[in-house]
Design an enzyme around this catalytic site. Sequence first.
Site, PDB file in Angstrom:
ATOM      1  CB  THR A 123      -0.934   0.002   1.229  1.00 39.63           C
ATOM      2  OG1 THR A 123      -0.147  -0.184   2.417  1.00 39.63           O
ATOM      3  CG2 THR A 123      -1.963  -1.114   1.127  1.00 39.63           C
ATOM      4  CD  GLU A 124       4.901  -0.193   0.822  1.00 42.22           C
ATOM      5  OE1 GLU A 124       5.549  -0.824   1.670  1.00 42.22           O
ATOM      6  OE2 GLU A 124       4.010  -0.732   0.121  1.00 42.22           O
TER       7      GLU A 124
END
Length: 245
Positions: A123-124
């Site tokens: 999810t960066e």
Amino acid sequence: MIETIDEAGIAVLRLNHGPVNALDLELLAALPGALADVAGAPAVVLTGAGRCFSAGVDLKRIVDGGPAYVAEFLPALSTAALALFDHPRPTVAAVNGHALAGGCVLAAACDVRLMSAGTIGLTELAAGVPFPTVPLEIMRHAAGPVADRLVLTADTVDPAAAHAAGLVGAVVAPEELLGEAVRRAGRLAATPADVYALSKEQLHRPTRQRIDAGRPLDDPRVLELWSSPATHAVLREFLASLARR
């Protein structure tokens, strides 16, 4: 912070750090030492306490700590992931719940991944931050072509979809997860230690070569972006959006 348990001779490392086992500087600094402490064990199982394997980086600490904290945190993240990736004995991730962002990377650094619940993914980019070289290359090694989609879309998937994509090796019922992880670790440990270590080194060598080539080029840019005021503004909004859910 990291509990060490002996299960049938297999070393079980359990992340136990707050409600979601978020990755901060202290937890990441503890992981290489925990692995060194069980260096004599025939195999290692990594799992999480509570409802999460690890929900990823503690972004509030990133925002609150500012550039000075980021400058310590990012190298610690890479060091911890490499300590797991390079561990010469078999490693099995027992993913008992959400494994997001850095939590997904730690699972990917293990030789085998089993999953029982939650979601897994990177999810960066949704949070507005790029990948350091080490986590990115570990994901490329573990997920192959799927890594592109995981990185660029920030999608998270359930255990069945993760298995279908090859990100995890099997979906296991929650009550059977740890026992199955220990059994699989024991089976891998039946291979002579020196043979297993050399085979693992050979498999990891292309990834290690990409890491060595990429870090001097990419990591300074990653540090700059993670430290910038614009990124921290995005992180604050991302944290606020999570709080509103």
